[in-house]
Motif scaffolding. Structure first.
Motif, PDB file in Angstrom:
ATOM      1  N   MET A 177       1.038  -1.545  -0.600  1.00 37.67           N
ATOM      2  CA  MET A 177       0.108   0.347  -0.322  1.00 37.67           C
ATOM      3  C   MET A 177       0.838   0.969  -0.251  1.00 37.67           C
ATOM      4  N   ARG A 178       2.090   0.906   0.893  1.00 34.54           N
ATOM      5  CA  ARG A 178       2.862   2.410   0.817  1.00 34.54           C
ATOM      6  C   ARG A 178       3.458   2.496  -0.667  1.00 34.54           C
ATOM      7  N   ALA A 179       3.753   1.816  -1.273  1.00 32.47           N
ATOM      8  CA  ALA A 179       4.542   1.109  -2.583  1.00 32.47           C
ATOM      9  C   ALA A 179       3.452   1.974  -3.519  1.00 32.47           C
ATOM     10  N   SER A 180       1.999   1.506  -3.517  1.00 30.36           N
ATOM     11  CA  SER A 180       1.265   2.367  -4.604  1.00 30.36           C
ATOM     12  C   SER A 180       0.562   3.869  -4.458  1.00 30.36           C
ATOM     13  N   VAL A 181       0.729   4.102  -2.998  1.00 37.53           N
ATOM     14  CA  VAL A 181       0.522   5.345  -2.871  1.00 37.53           C
ATOM     15  C   VAL A 181       1.840   6.492  -3.685  1.00 37.53           C
ATOM     16  N   ALA A 182       2.645   5.990  -3.206  1.00 36.49           N
ATOM     17  CA  ALA A 182       4.148   6.115  -4.192  1.00 36.49           C
ATOM     18  C   ALA A 182       4.142   6.696  -5.332  1.00 36.49           C
ATOM     19  N   LEU A 183       3.923   5.661  -6.026  1.00 35.69           N
ATOM     20  CA  LEU A 183       3.569   5.083  -7.106  1.00 35.69           C
ATOM     21  C   LEU A 183       2.378   6.138  -7.813  1.00 35.69           C
ATOM     22  N   GLY A 184       1.320   5.989  -6.621  1.00 39.16           N
ATOM     23  CA  GLY A 184      -0.117   6.695  -7.160  1.00 39.16           C
ATOM     24  C   GLY A 184      -0.698   5.686  -7.921  1.00 39.16           C
ATOM     25  N   VAL A 185      -1.094   4.482  -7.661  1.00 47.70           N
ATOM     26  CA  VAL A 185      -1.229   3.600  -8.530  1.00 47.70           C
ATOM     27  C   VAL A 185      -2.306   2.620  -7.384  1.00 47.70           C
ATOM     28  N   ASP A 186      -3.162   1.841  -8.458  1.00 50.13           N
ATOM     29  CA  ASP A 186      -3.711   0.276  -7.119  1.00 50.13           C
ATOM     30  C   ASP A 186      -3.116  -0.759  -7.591  1.00 50.13           C
ATOM     31  N   CYS A 187      -2.939  -1.324  -6.886  1.00 53.09           N
ATOM     32  CA  CYS A 187      -3.177  -3.192  -6.365  1.00 53.09           C
ATOM     33  C   CYS A 187      -3.110  -3.498  -7.801  1.00 53.09           C
ATOM     34  N   ASP A 188      -4.117  -3.016  -8.681  1.00 55.61           N
ATOM     35  CA  ASP A 188      -4.242  -4.033 -10.170  1.00 55.61           C
ATOM     36  C   ASP A 188      -2.528  -3.162 -10.961  1.00 55.61           C
ATOM     37  N   TYR A 189      -2.066  -2.164 -10.813  1.00 55.60           N
ATOM     38  CA  TYR A 189      -1.270  -1.919 -12.055  1.00 55.60           C
ATOM     39  C   TYR A 189       0.003  -2.797 -11.983  1.00 55.60           C
ATOM     40  N   CYS A 190      -0.002  -3.791 -10.880  1.00 57.64           N
ATOM     41  CA  CYS A 190       1.533  -4.706 -11.180  1.00 57.64           C
ATOM     42  C   CYS A 190       0.821  -6.025 -11.132  1.00 57.64           C
ATOM     43  N   HIS A 191      -1.032  -6.325 -10.418  1.00 56.35           N
ATOM     44  CA  HIS A 191      -1.275  -7.467 -10.071  1.00 56.35           C
ATOM     45  C   HIS A 191      -2.772  -7.733 -10.269  1.00 56.35           C
ATOM     46  N   ILE A 192      -2.193  -9.197 -11.685  1.00 55.37           N
ATOM     47  CA  ILE A 192      -3.367 -10.049 -12.572  1.00 55.37           C
ATOM     48  C   ILE A 192      -4.374 -10.285 -11.351  1.00 55.37           C
ATOM     49  N   ASP A 193      -3.955 -11.277 -10.740  1.00 55.16           N
ATOM     50  CA  ASP A 193      -4.402 -11.706  -9.418  1.00 55.16           C
ATOM     51  C   ASP A 193      -3.152 -12.042  -8.787  1.00 55.16           C
ATOM     52  N   LEU A 194      -3.597 -13.483  -7.745  1.00 58.54           N
ATOM     53  CA  LEU A 194      -2.468 -13.649  -6.300  1.00 58.54           C
ATOM     54  C   LEU A 194      -1.654 -13.796  -7.037  1.00 58.54           C
ATOM     55  N   LYS A 195      -1.783 -14.418  -8.576  1.00 59.87           N
ATOM     56  CA  LYS A 195      -0.493 -15.203  -8.803  1.00 59.87           C
ATOM     57  C   LYS A 195       0.039 -14.969  -9.865  1.00 59.87           C
ATOM     58  N   HIS A 196      -1.005 -13.998 -10.655  1.00 58.38           N
ATOM     59  CA  HIS A 196      -0.351 -13.383 -11.901  1.00 58.38           C
ATOM     60  C   HIS A 196       0.088 -12.418 -12.068  1.00 58.38           C
ATOM     61  N   HIS A 197       0.653 -11.630 -12.403  1.00 55.70           N
ATOM     62  CA  HIS A 197       1.840  -9.803 -12.238  1.00 55.70           C
ATOM     63  C   HIS A 197       1.638  -9.823 -13.581  1.00 55.70           C
ATOM     64  N   LYS A 198       1.710  -8.011 -13.434  1.00 58.34           N
ATOM     65  CA  LYS A 198       1.847  -7.433 -15.152  1.00 58.34           C
ATOM     66  C   LYS A 198       2.588  -7.659 -15.751  1.00 58.34           C
ATOM     67  N   GLU A 199       3.051  -6.647 -16.790  1.00 58.05           N
ATOM     68  CA  GLU A 199       4.415  -7.221 -17.841  1.00 58.05           C
ATOM     69  C   GLU A 199       5.925  -6.262 -16.627  1.00 58.05           C
ATOM     70  N   ASN A 200       5.101  -5.500 -15.937  1.00 60.64           N
ATOM     71  CA  ASN A 200       6.324  -4.657 -15.117  1.00 60.64           C
ATOM     72  C   ASN A 200       6.325  -5.761 -13.781  1.00 60.64           C
ATOM     73  N   GLU A 201       6.718  -6.930 -13.964  1.00 62.20           N
ATOM     74  CA  GLU A 201       6.443  -7.580 -12.082  1.00 62.20           C
ATOM     75  C   GLU A 201       7.710  -7.508 -12.053  1.00 62.20           C
ATOM     76  N   GLN A 202       9.288  -7.926 -13.337  1.00 61.83           N
ATOM     77  CA  GLN A 202      10.309  -7.694 -13.317  1.00 61.83           C
ATOM     78  C   GLN A 202      11.179  -6.371 -12.688  1.00 61.83           C
ATOM     79  N   GLN A 203      10.621  -5.326 -12.911  1.00 63.91           N
ATOM     80  CA  GLN A 203      10.786  -4.000 -12.476  1.00 63.91           C
ATOM     81  C   GLN A 203      10.441  -3.878 -11.085  1.00 63.91           C
ATOM     82  N   ALA A 204       9.772  -4.128 -10.702  1.00 68.88           N
ATOM     83  CA  ALA A 204       8.805  -3.880 -10.328  1.00 68.88           C
ATOM     84  C   ALA A 204       9.934  -4.553  -8.940  1.00 68.88           C
TER      85      ALA A 204
END
Ligand code: HEC
Ligand code: HEC
Ligand code: HEC
Ligand code: HEC
Length: 198
Positions: free
Chosen positions: A94-121
């Motif tokens: 949540m702290r990370a999301s606030v800093a980036l100004g985004v919601d969880c689904d900016y990086c998460h697809i679901d519990l097991k899957h991430h978006k393409e920015n996963e490595q960067q994150a």
């Protein structure tokens, strides 16, 4: 004698009544606000990730549970006094999301899957771990960097950070000290100042 006493003290009684009644109302009003703020769990309605009215916050909370397809107790009990490992991790997220100004689904697809920015994150989380910073050291909301963030953007580019990683930054910066310079770092800085004629 009694009559006289009553007569004499009649006015002061009214006076006292006038003074006391507003105080009573004042007290009732005060306990009212205290009670409403107690019925909302104050300690829990404080995470800066959640914004807006109670309804909007509840919707945000539901969105998280739906995104991960889990029950509320996956992260915490009803009173928000006990947090699971995932719950603790989510606080950091949540702290990370606030800093980036985004919601969880900016990086998460679901519990097991991430978006393409996963490595960067992941690299960003690792950098924070090594350097002892939080995301807001460099990120100031959606697509905004702090002054330090701009400096490290240059450092990322000149040092091929995406492939070479954060460890190389320790050549000049002290581990876990938020990019404080080590002895070599100071020499580099002084040489830079010399070059600029400062
Ligand atoms: C993936 C983990 C996770 C799930 C699932 C989850 N929560 Fe939370 N919830 C958290 C975290 C973390 C906080 C922030 C706690 C803090 O900062 O102390 C929080 C905060 C809250 C808050 C306070 C909101 C505020 O304004 O600060 C409420 C209410 C809440 N959760 C209810 C729920 C309910 C109801 C569900 C199920 C529908 C749920 N949560 C599911 C992790 C989760
Ligand atoms: C900038 C990208 C990013 C954002 C935004 C983000 N996460 Fe994450 N999250 C990750 C990455 C990457 C991992 C996997 C690495 C790790 O576990 O440290 C992860 C892991 C997690 C885990 C652990 C999952 C497991 O397998 O146990 C939880 C729980 C979680 N995130 C919750 C959240 C919640 C809740 C939010 C929104 C408040 C959120 N995340 C926002 C990138 C992000
Ligand atoms: C030392 C500085 C620094 C820290 C700390 C930092 N970042 Fe970054 N981050 C950057 C820079 C610089 C960029 C590149 C921005 C650009 O190219 O415009 C970036 C880009 C990103 C991106 C890709 C661009 C975007 O906005 O989607 C993500 C995702 C990201 N950071 C996540 C995080 C997370 C999550 C944290 C905390 C765990 C974090 N960062 C901590 C400096 C930092
Ligand atoms: C060869 C030495 C050297 C290396 C390696 C280096 N830096 Fe630096 N860095 C410096 C010097 C010197 C400064 C201070 C000068 C300045 O602020 O511009 C600095 C300043 C910074 C600052 C600003 C700190 C603050 O508190 O203002 C950040 C952020 C930063 N570096 C990030 C990085 C990152 C990320 C890496 C690794 C990818 C890195 N640096 C690698 C020399 C280095």
């Amino acid at each position: 004698m009694l009559k006289l006493f009553k007569k004499h003290h009649f006015n002061p009684y009214i006076f006292i009544a006038c003074m006391v009644i507003p105080f009573c109302y004042g007290n009732i009003a005060l306990t009212d606000t205290e009670e409403t703020s107690k019925s909302k769990p104050t300690a829990t309605y404080s995470n800066p990730y959640f914004k807006g009215t109670k309804e909007e916050r509840d919707a945000q909370v539901k969105k998280i549970a739906e995104l991960f397809g889990v029950d509320c107790n996956f992260c915490h009990n009803e009173e928000l006094t006990v947090f699971t490992e995932e719950g603790e991790k989510s606080k950091l997220m949540m702290r990370a999301s606030v800093a980036l100004g985004v919601d969880c689904d900016y990086c998460h697809i679901d519990l097991k899957h991430h978006k393409e920015n996963e490595q960067q994150a992941r690299r960003m989380f690792e950098l924070c771990e090594i350097m002892g910073t939080e995301c807001n050291f460099c990120h100031a909301g959606k697509d905004k960097l702090t002054v330090k963030g701009e400096k490290s953007k240059t450092a990322f580019l000149t040092r091929a950070w995406p492939t070479e990683g954060t460890k190389q930054c320790l050549q000049c910066h002290i581990e876990k000290k938020q990019f404080a310079l080590n002895f070599y770092g100071w020499q580099v800085l002084n040489a830079m100042k010399g070059l600029k004629g400062m």
